[in-house]
Design a protein around this motif. Structure first.
Motif, PDB file in Angstrom:
ATOM      1  N   ARG A   1      29.009  23.045  65.349  1.00  0.00           N
ATOM      2  CA  ARG A   1      29.116  23.101  66.815  1.00  0.00           C
ATOM      3  C   ARG A   1      28.136  22.130  67.466  1.00  0.00           C
ATOM      4  O   ARG A   1      28.462  21.478  68.464  1.00  0.00           O
ATOM      5  N   MET A   2      26.951  22.008  66.882  1.00  0.00           N
ATOM      6  CA  MET A   2      25.975  21.063  67.407  1.00  0.00           C
ATOM      7  C   MET A   2      26.495  19.626  67.300  1.00  0.00           C
ATOM      8  O   MET A   2      26.423  18.858  68.264  1.00  0.00           O
ATOM      9  N   LEU A   3      27.032  19.284  66.143  1.00  0.00           N
ATOM     10  CA  LEU A   3      27.554  17.926  65.957  1.00  0.00           C
ATOM     11  C   LEU A   3      28.707  17.647  66.916  1.00  0.00           C
ATOM     12  O   LEU A   3      28.849  16.536  67.428  1.00  0.00           O
ATOM     13  N   ASN A   4      29.521  18.666  67.169  1.00  0.00           N
ATOM     14  CA  ASN A   4      30.651  18.493  68.074  1.00  0.00           C
ATOM     15  C   ASN A   4      30.234  18.480  69.541  1.00  0.00           C
ATOM     16  O   ASN A   4      31.069  18.208  70.413  1.00  0.00           O
ATOM     17  N   SER A   5      28.967  18.801  69.803  1.00  0.00           N
ATOM     18  CA  SER A   5      28.471  18.844  71.183  1.00  0.00           C
ATOM     19  C   SER A   5      27.627  17.628  71.543  1.00  0.00           C
ATOM     20  O   SER A   5      27.040  17.578  72.625  1.00  0.00           O
ATOM     21  N   LEU A   6      27.564  16.656  70.654  1.00  0.00           N
ATOM     22  CA  LEU A   6      26.673  15.519  70.886  1.00  0.00           C
ATOM     23  C   LEU A   6      27.080  14.663  72.075  1.00  0.00           C
ATOM     24  O   LEU A   6      26.285  13.865  72.582  1.00  0.00           O
ATOM     25  N   ASP A   7      28.320  14.838  72.551  1.00  0.00           N
ATOM     26  CA  ASP A   7      28.745  14.084  73.737  1.00  0.00           C
ATOM     27  C   ASP A   7      27.985  14.522  74.987  1.00  0.00           C
ATOM     28  O   ASP A   7      28.047  13.860  76.027  1.00  0.00           O
ATOM     29  N   ALA A   8      27.261  15.659  74.877  1.00  0.00           N
ATOM     30  CA  ALA A   8      26.407  16.086  75.988  1.00  0.00           C
ATOM     31  C   ALA A   8      25.200  15.168  76.117  1.00  0.00           C
ATOM     32  O   ALA A   8      24.413  15.309  77.058  1.00  0.00           O
ATOM     33  N   LYS A   9      25.056  14.248  75.185  1.00  0.00           N
ATOM     34  CA  LYS A   9      24.029  13.217  75.199  1.00  0.00           C
ATOM     35  C   LYS A   9      22.604  13.771  75.171  1.00  0.00           C
ATOM     36  O   LYS A   9      21.778  13.453  76.027  1.00  0.00           O
TER      37      LYS A   9
END
Length: 201
Positions: free
Chosen positions: A59-67
């Protein structure tokens, strides 16, 4: 405040009961507070580092677009359990312009020149190790071949344990027998016969 992702993990339920994740969180909070980071936590419980299917890690890796500016961990073994995995993940973060810090591992800080240099050195050692393993494997294979050990696909066997004659299978097929008929005549299942016929095309 700059956003930082914080990842914590406990390998076993016993570690969870002993407060491993809470101690990791406290270490990360103290570090982030002194540097003015806003934290978003991702937490896996009773998940081995060898298991890449860690729900909150994914989930963290998939949330990296939050920059986030950084990914922070308390200790490197909470993030990765092998050097190759670590380097692969840090390269992925770097491609996205995201730094990485392990609070309790001095020097593991990709936001500094010294930290980046250390990772380059680790990468060189990892490459050296892979080359050494490949060289030893090749040398061992050559020695085994010199002793008559044969490599390649394993021979297929019949139900009674004898090897299936591939040439005979192809010969029977050329005579017009079906795969099922060949299997029956050679007293084996149809699966290895179909495999041989497929490989012969």
């Amino acid at each position: 405040m700059a956003l930082a992702f914080a990842y914590v993990r406990a390998s076993t339920q016993e570690e969870v009961r002993q407060g491993s994740n809470e101690r990791q969180k406290a270490i990360i909070r103290e570090y982030a507070k002194s540097r003015g980071y806003e934290l978003e936590f991702f937490e896996d419980r009773a998940k081995s580092g060898k298991n890449i299917q860690r729900p909150d890690f994914e989930r963290m890796l998939n949330s990296l677009d939050a920059k986030p500016k950084l990914v922070i961990v308390a200790k490197i073994d909470r993030f990765a359990r092998s050097l190759s995995d670590l380097l692969r993940m840090l390269e992925y973060l770097d491609q996205k312009g995201i730094g990485f810090i392990s609070v309790n591992d001095p020097g593991i800080d990709t936001t500094t020149p010294n930290g980046r240099l250390l990772l380059q050195i680790l990468g060189a050692f990892a490459e050296f190790e892979r080359n050494m393993i490949n060289s030893r494997t090749k040398a061992g294979r050559e020695q085994a071949m010199s002793r008559g050990v044969k490599f390649g696909r394993p021979a297929l066997k019949t139900r009674n344990g004898s090897f299936i004659d591939r040439r005979k299978v192809i010969e029977l097929k050329e005579r017009g027998l079906s795969a099922r008929a060949i299997a029956k005549s050679m007293e084996c299942s149809i699966t290895p016969i179909l495999k041989i016929l497929k490989e012969s095309h």
